[in-house]
Design a protein around this motif. Structure first.
Motif, mmCIF file in Angstrom:
data_model
loop_
_atom_site.group_PDB
_atom_site.id
_atom_site.type_symbol
_atom_site.label_atom_id
_atom_site.label_comp_id
_atom_site.label_asym_id
_atom_site.label_seq_id
_atom_site.Cartn_x
_atom_site.Cartn_y
_atom_site.Cartn_z
ATOM 1 N N VAL A 40 0.865 -1.176 0.000
ATOM 2 C CA VAL A 40 0.000 0.000 0.000
ATOM 3 C C VAL A 40 0.907 1.232 0.000
ATOM 4 N N ALA A 41 0.634 2.185 -0.860
ATOM 5 C CA ALA A 41 1.416 3.423 -0.920
ATOM 6 C C ALA A 41 0.501 4.619 -0.679
ATOM 7 N N GLY A 45 -0.967 13.065 4.304
ATOM 8 C CA GLY A 45 -2.326 13.519 4.556
ATOM 9 C C GLY A 45 -3.413 12.553 4.152
ATOM 10 N N VAL A 46 -3.049 11.441 3.536
ATOM 11 C CA VAL A 46 -4.053 10.472 3.074
ATOM 12 C C VAL A 46 -4.393 9.493 4.200
ATOM 13 N N ASP A 103 -8.486 7.347 13.693
ATOM 14 C CA ASP A 103 -8.042 7.519 12.306
ATOM 15 C C ASP A 103 -6.559 7.189 12.210
ATOM 16 N N MET A 104 -6.148 6.675 11.057
ATOM 17 C CA MET A 104 -4.736 6.412 10.783
ATOM 18 C C MET A 104 -4.390 7.167 9.505
ATOM 19 N N VAL A 105 -3.441 8.109 9.620
ATOM 20 C CA VAL A 105 -3.140 9.029 8.526
ATOM 21 C C VAL A 105 -1.640 9.051 8.249
ATOM 22 N N ALA A 106 -1.274 9.038 6.983
ATOM 23 C CA ALA A 106 0.139 9.164 6.613
ATOM 24 C C ALA A 106 0.576 10.609 6.818
ATOM 25 N N LEU A 112 3.501 0.820 3.016
ATOM 26 C CA LEU A 112 3.101 -0.165 4.010
ATOM 27 C C LEU A 112 2.878 -1.517 3.352
ATOM 28 N N TRP A 113 2.763 -2.531 4.211
ATOM 29 C CA TRP A 113 2.413 -3.869 3.757
ATOM 30 C C TRP A 113 1.139 -4.284 4.486
#
Length: 231
Positions: A40-41, A45-46, A103-106, A112-113
């Protein structure tokens, strides 16, 4: 989607081996998780996942950082913690099968895997050492979160900001955060952060550079934190 190559799997296995939660699983189990997962890339902010989403997968951070945050009734975002390279993210909801609690935010460009819940549960059932390590890691994170919440309630703006600068400074004293991000993390407006930084600049404790804020006298900021906590 093109299947990941040997280098991709090796990076996933290395990340799993470095993880406080999964470092005790066998090499064979790590390979199994890598092969049952997918990349996962994200850009800064995503959202990786939102509060209330199903806990259907756990993620290994290969590069970058994922911030765990919650939102108050008034709409203010609260940073709970941030997890970087080699960390496991989202395991709470995966373990109990419930919805995501935050929430989990970059925070920046992040890779990620994604490992499905079924794959992780299969491995944990066959790897008791990994189960023990998981319990220990969750306990450590709970203590860290509690300590952070206690500090937030005991410290005023100066104390919270000083604590943030000390925690985020690199070896040269630079803090790689904008004033907007500092304000969000300490729970006040950018204007208040700016005023407090100006006060400390006048005192000679910090300076503003082209690369951001730099701590000049860490002892003074440490004194601010200790004074607020003891008071």
């Amino acid at each position: 989607m093109t299947s990941p190559g040997a280098d991709d799997f090796e990076q996933v296995r290395s990340a799993l081996a470095a993880s406080e939660v999964l470092k005790h699983i066998s090499p064979a189990a790590a390979t199994t998780l890598a092969r049952r997962g997918a990349p996962v890339a994200l850009t800064a902010g995503v959202l990786l996942a939102q509060e209330g989403d199903p806990g259907d997968a756990v993620f290994v951070v290969l590069d970058g950082e994922v911030e765990i945050r919650s939102t108050t009734i008034g709409g203010r975002e609260i940073r709970l913690t941030a997890l970087g390279r080699g960390s496991v993210v989202g395991e709470m909801a995966v373990l109990d099968g419930g919805p995501r609690s935050a929430d989990m935010v970059a925070t920046r460009k992040t890779r990620l895997w994604r490992i499905p819940r079924a794959a992780l549960m299969d491995v944990l059932e066959s790897e008791p050492k990994a189960c023990v390590a998981l319990v220990a890691e969750l306990s450590r994170r709970l203590r860290a979160t509690n300590a952070d919440l206690e500090a937030r309630s005991a410290l005023d703006l100066g104390g919270r900001l000083a604590r943030l600068l000390l925690a985020e400074q690199n070896a040269r004293g630079l803090i790689a955060l904008t004033q907007t991000e500092m304000a969000r993390r300490v729970g006040v407006s950018r204007e208040k952060v700016n005023r407090k930084l100006r006060d400390w600049m006048n005192e000679g404790w910090v300076e503003r550079t082209a690369s951001g804020v730099r701590v000049l006298v860490a002892d003074r900021l440490q004194g601010v934190v200790k004074e607020r906590l003891s008071g």
